[in-house]
Scaffold this motif. Structure first.
Motif, PDB file in Angstrom:
ATOM      1  N   GLY A 101       2.403   3.301  -2.319  1.00 51.83           N
ATOM      2  CA  GLY A 101       2.829   2.909  -3.781  1.00 51.83           C
ATOM      3  C   GLY A 101       2.244   1.720  -4.586  1.00 51.83           C
ATOM      4  N   TYR A 102       1.937   0.739  -3.502  1.00 50.95           N
ATOM      5  CA  TYR A 102       1.265  -0.542  -4.249  1.00 50.95           C
ATOM      6  C   TYR A 102      -0.186  -0.228  -4.187  1.00 50.95           C
ATOM      7  CZ  TYR A 102       5.322  -3.067  -4.078  1.00 50.95           C
ATOM      8  OH  TYR A 102       6.665  -3.818  -4.456  1.00 50.95           O
ATOM      9  N   GLY A 103      -0.848   0.542  -3.474  1.00 55.93           N
ATOM     10  CA  GLY A 103      -2.014   0.591  -3.434  1.00 55.93           C
ATOM     11  C   GLY A 103      -3.028  -0.449  -2.398  1.00 55.93           C
ATOM     12  N   ARG A 104      -2.135  -1.399  -2.147  1.00 53.82           N
ATOM     13  CA  ARG A 104      -2.829  -2.587  -1.408  1.00 53.82           C
ATOM     14  C   ARG A 104      -1.634  -3.643  -1.208  1.00 53.82           C
ATOM     15  NH1 ARG A 104      -8.709  -5.246  -0.760  1.00 53.82           N
ATOM     16  NH2 ARG A 104      -8.107  -7.030   0.681  1.00 53.82           N
ATOM     17  N   ALA A 105      -0.960  -3.757   0.025  1.00 55.53           N
ATOM     18  CA  ALA A 105       0.111  -4.721   0.152  1.00 55.53           C
ATOM     19  C   ALA A 105       0.008  -5.352   1.463  1.00 55.53           C
ATOM     20  CB  ALA A 105       1.428  -3.732   0.236  1.00 55.53           C
ATOM     21  N   HIS A 106       0.584  -6.384   1.477  1.00 55.36           N
ATOM     22  CA  HIS A 106       0.620  -7.337   2.840  1.00 55.36           C
ATOM     23  C   HIS A 106       2.257  -7.207   3.361  1.00 55.36           C
ATOM     24  CE1 HIS A 106       3.079 -10.336   0.674  1.00 55.36           C
ATOM     25  NE2 HIS A 106       2.279 -10.447  -0.268  1.00 55.36           N
ATOM     26  N   GLY A 107       2.179  -7.592   4.714  1.00 55.68           N
ATOM     27  CA  GLY A 107       3.288  -7.099   5.571  1.00 55.68           C
ATOM     28  C   GLY A 107       4.707  -7.753   5.063  1.00 55.68           C
ATOM     29  N   TYR A 108       4.457  -8.735   4.430  1.00 56.50           N
ATOM     30  CA  TYR A 108       5.715  -9.538   4.016  1.00 56.50           C
ATOM     31  C   TYR A 108       6.455  -8.649   2.417  1.00 56.50           C
ATOM     32  CZ  TYR A 108       9.319 -12.767   2.009  1.00 56.50           C
ATOM     33  OH  TYR A 108      10.620 -13.471   1.479  1.00 56.50           O
ATOM     34  N   LEU A 109       5.626  -8.362   1.665  1.00 54.40           N
ATOM     35  CA  LEU A 109       5.784  -7.498   0.507  1.00 54.40           C
ATOM     36  C   LEU A 109       6.346  -6.076   1.089  1.00 54.40           C
ATOM     37  CD1 LEU A 109       5.742  -6.966  -2.530  1.00 54.40           C
ATOM     38  CD2 LEU A 109       3.467  -5.973  -2.218  1.00 54.40           C
ATOM     39  N   ILE A 110       6.046  -5.639   1.925  1.00 56.93           N
ATOM     40  CA  ILE A 110       6.482  -4.200   2.418  1.00 56.93           C
ATOM     41  C   ILE A 110       7.761  -4.476   3.205  1.00 56.93           C
ATOM     42  CG2 ILE A 110       6.169  -2.450   4.092  1.00 56.93           C
ATOM     43  CD1 ILE A 110       2.963  -3.199   3.998  1.00 56.93           C
ATOM     44  N   TYR A 140      -3.115  -4.406   3.564  1.00 56.79           N
ATOM     45  CA  TYR A 140      -3.312  -2.900   4.017  1.00 56.79           C
ATOM     46  C   TYR A 140      -3.402  -2.181   2.836  1.00 56.79           C
ATOM     47  CZ  TYR A 140      -1.621  -5.296   8.349  1.00 56.79           C
ATOM     48  OH  TYR A 140      -1.448  -6.134   9.268  1.00 56.79           O
ATOM     49  N   GLU A 141      -4.177  -1.167   3.203  1.00 53.40           N
ATOM     50  CA  GLU A 141      -4.428   0.025   2.112  1.00 53.40           C
ATOM     51  C   GLU A 141      -4.511   1.305   3.112  1.00 53.40           C
ATOM     52  OE1 GLU A 141      -7.465  -0.537  -1.183  1.00 53.40           O
ATOM     53  OE2 GLU A 141      -8.367  -1.383   0.343  1.00 53.40           O
ATOM     54  N   ILE A 142      -4.088   2.278   2.447  1.00 46.94           N
ATOM     55  CA  ILE A 142      -3.919   3.480   2.913  1.00 46.94           C
ATOM     56  C   ILE A 142      -5.357   4.168   2.965  1.00 46.94           C
ATOM     57  CG2 ILE A 142      -3.326   4.950   1.187  1.00 46.94           C
ATOM     58  CD1 ILE A 142      -1.218   6.375   2.762  1.00 46.94           C
ATOM     59  N   THR A 143      -5.428   4.927   4.080  1.00 51.25           N
ATOM     60  CA  THR A 143      -6.854   5.599   4.302  1.00 51.25           C
ATOM     61  C   THR A 143      -6.711   7.350   3.792  1.00 51.25           C
ATOM     62  OG1 THR A 143      -6.611   6.168   6.429  1.00 51.25           O
ATOM     63  CG2 THR A 143      -7.630   4.204   5.929  1.00 51.25           C
ATOM     64  N   PRO A 144      -7.680   8.024   3.679  1.00 52.34           N
ATOM     65  CA  PRO A 144      -7.362   9.470   3.615  1.00 52.34           C
ATOM     66  C   PRO A 144      -6.676  10.013   4.754  1.00 52.34           C
ATOM     67  CG  PRO A 144      -9.631   8.926   3.028  1.00 52.34           C
ATOM     68  CD  PRO A 144      -8.937   7.747   3.637  1.00 52.34           C
ATOM     69  N   LYS A 145      -6.882   9.510   6.016  1.00 49.50           N
ATOM     70  CA  LYS A 145      -6.018  10.186   6.986  1.00 49.50           C
ATOM     71  C   LYS A 145      -4.478   9.604   6.884  1.00 49.50           C
ATOM     72  CE  LYS A 145      -5.709   9.880  12.027  1.00 49.50           C
ATOM     73  NZ  LYS A 145      -6.325   9.339  13.252  1.00 49.50           N
ATOM     74  N   GLY A 146      -4.373   8.482   6.371  1.00 46.69           N
ATOM     75  CA  GLY A 146      -3.115   7.626   6.105  1.00 46.69           C
ATOM     76  C   GLY A 146      -2.369   8.826   5.056  1.00 46.69           C
ATOM     77  N   GLU A 147      -3.070   9.161   3.890  1.00 49.73           N
ATOM     78  CA  GLU A 147      -2.402   9.894   2.854  1.00 49.73           C
ATOM     79  C   GLU A 147      -1.941  11.295   3.580  1.00 49.73           C
ATOM     80  OE1 GLU A 147      -1.021  11.026  -0.723  1.00 49.73           O
ATOM     81  OE2 GLU A 147      -1.622   9.130  -0.206  1.00 49.73           O
ATOM     82  N   ALA A 148      -2.795  11.989   4.172  1.00 47.19           N
ATOM     83  CA  ALA A 148      -2.620  13.117   5.074  1.00 47.19           C
ATOM     84  C   ALA A 148      -1.388  12.864   6.012  1.00 47.19           C
ATOM     85  CB  ALA A 148      -3.727  13.812   5.784  1.00 47.19           C
ATOM     86  N   CYS A 170      -4.855   5.138   9.847  1.00 38.77           N
ATOM     87  CA  CYS A 170      -4.086   5.509   8.727  1.00 38.77           C
ATOM     88  C   CYS A 170      -4.235   4.312   7.609  1.00 38.77           C
ATOM     89  CB  CYS A 170      -2.661   6.233   9.221  1.00 38.77           C
ATOM     90  SG  CYS A 170      -2.471   7.411   9.845  1.00 38.77           S
ATOM     91  N   LEU A 171      -4.321   3.317   7.867  1.00 45.14           N
ATOM     92  CA  LEU A 171      -4.407   2.160   7.247  1.00 45.14           C
ATOM     93  C   LEU A 171      -5.772   1.385   7.488  1.00 45.14           C
ATOM     94  CD1 LEU A 171      -0.787   0.666   7.441  1.00 45.14           C
ATOM     95  CD2 LEU A 171      -1.795   1.927   5.555  1.00 45.14           C
ATOM     96  N   THR A 172      -6.250   0.665   6.539  1.00 43.13           N
ATOM     97  CA  THR A 172      -7.602  -0.348   6.986  1.00 43.13           C
ATOM     98  C   THR A 172      -6.850  -1.749   6.485  1.00 43.13           C
ATOM     99  OG1 THR A 172      -8.239  -0.008   4.632  1.00 43.13           O
ATOM    100  CG2 THR A 172      -9.179   1.229   6.296  1.00 43.13           C
ATOM    101  N   ASP A 173      -7.292  -2.904   7.237  1.00 47.94           N
ATOM    102  CA  ASP A 173      -6.601  -4.205   6.899  1.00 47.94           C
ATOM    103  C   ASP A 173      -7.753  -4.949   6.478  1.00 47.94           C
ATOM    104  OD1 ASP A 173      -8.006  -4.061   9.296  1.00 47.94           O
ATOM    105  OD2 ASP A 173      -6.670  -5.051  10.394  1.00 47.94           O
ATOM    106  N   HIS A 174      -7.435  -5.954   5.760  1.00 50.93           N
ATOM    107  CA  HIS A 174      -8.324  -6.829   4.978  1.00 50.93           C
ATOM    108  C   HIS A 174      -7.714  -8.430   4.983  1.00 50.93           C
ATOM    109  CE1 HIS A 174      -9.987  -3.496   2.883  1.00 50.93           C
ATOM    110  NE2 HIS A 174      -8.951  -3.006   2.873  1.00 50.93           N
ATOM    111  N   SER A 175      -8.343  -9.229   5.720  1.00 54.32           N
ATOM    112  CA  SER A 175      -8.105 -10.676   5.742  1.00 54.32           C
ATOM    113  C   SER A 175      -8.057 -11.238   4.414  1.00 54.32           C
ATOM    114  CB  SER A 175      -8.800 -11.331   6.620  1.00 54.32           C
ATOM    115  OG  SER A 175      -8.483 -10.678   8.321  1.00 54.32           O
ATOM    116  N   VAL A 176      -7.028 -11.836   4.218  1.00 51.65           N
ATOM    117  CA  VAL A 176      -7.021 -12.532   2.808  1.00 51.65           C
ATOM    118  C   VAL A 176      -6.697 -14.052   2.981  1.00 51.65           C
ATOM    119  CG1 VAL A 176      -5.916 -12.702   0.360  1.00 51.65           C
ATOM    120  CG2 VAL A 176      -6.255 -10.560   1.564  1.00 51.65           C
ATOM    121  N   PRO A 177      -7.418 -14.847   2.655  1.00 46.99           N
ATOM    122  CA  PRO A 177      -6.955 -16.279   2.992  1.00 46.99           C
ATOM    123  C   PRO A 177      -5.773 -16.677   2.300  1.00 46.99           C
ATOM    124  CG  PRO A 177      -9.380 -16.322   2.070  1.00 46.99           C
ATOM    125  CD  PRO A 177      -8.899 -14.768   2.178  1.00 46.99           C
TER     126      PRO A 177
END
Length: 193
Positions: free
Chosen positions: A14-23, A68-76, A55-62
């Motif tokens: 839904g967000y496209g990209r979200a961190h654990g606390y937001l979720i 996290y972002e959903i991958t095509p496998k995650g969408e399926a 199903c998700l990719t993770d990105h470190s953000v200072p």
């Protein structure tokens, strides 16, 4: 199937990209701790497992946050879990509740189709329980179990039929319709005061 897995994928999507606390904050504000038994620890475990599963990719953000972002496998996987939650009546209500929370991800026609499958399965359960109760012998009190099963399935039929009717009448903005929150990345992050 895990309601937490479905919900985490749905919120990230839904967000496209979200961190654990937001979720977690979103899910807790929806009451998912009550109706889906979602806990903070299970959310972070699901994020790690979904990332490990591809199903998700993770990105470190200072400074030390992970988005996290959903991958095509995650969408399926998300679509499979959502469809199953809506079409299959289960004893535990958490999966249906998760599916309902993410219902606008589907087109109106698909949602109605899946709920119609659920309706047929509930009618079959109701009728089977009624037949079993009518044939039951000894011990006589066990017949009440079949009566309970019939009642639960019958109320499920009534509720599901009502939801199908409401959707067919145009209730709720669904995927592809104006105002729908069903498009990936379309959710706005609410600024809490």
């Amino acid at each position: 199937m895990s309601a937490t897995r479905l919900l985490v994928l749905g919120v990230v999507r839904g967000y496209g990209r979200a961190h654990g606390y937001l979720i977690g904050n979103d899910l807790m504000s929806w009451g998912a701790g009550e109706w889906a038994n979602v806990k903070w620890g299970s959310l972070y475990h699901a994020l790690k497992q979904l990332t490990k599963d591809g199903c998700l990719t993770d990105h470190s953000v200072p400074p030390g946050r992970t988005d996290y972002e959903i991958t095509p496998k995650g969408e399926a996987e998300y679509r499979k879990l959502l469809r199953d939650a809506l079409r299959r009546p289960e004893a535990r209500p958490d999966l249906l509740a998760a599916g309902l929370a993410l219902l606008p991800s589907l087109s109106r026609a698909e949602a109605v189709g899946l709920l119609t499958e659920r309706l047929a399965a509930l009618r079959a359960r109701r009728d089977a329980a009624r037949e079993q109760a009518g044939q039951w012998g000894e011990p006589p009190h066990v017949k009440e179990l079949y009566g309970l099963s019939e009642h639960i399935a019958a109320s499920g039929v009534e509720w599901t039929r009502g939801l199908v009717d409401r959707l067919e009448a145009g209730a709720y903005p669904m995927a592809g319709e104006p105002g729908s929150p069903g498009t990936p990345g379309s959710w706005a992050i609410l600024k809490l005061e």
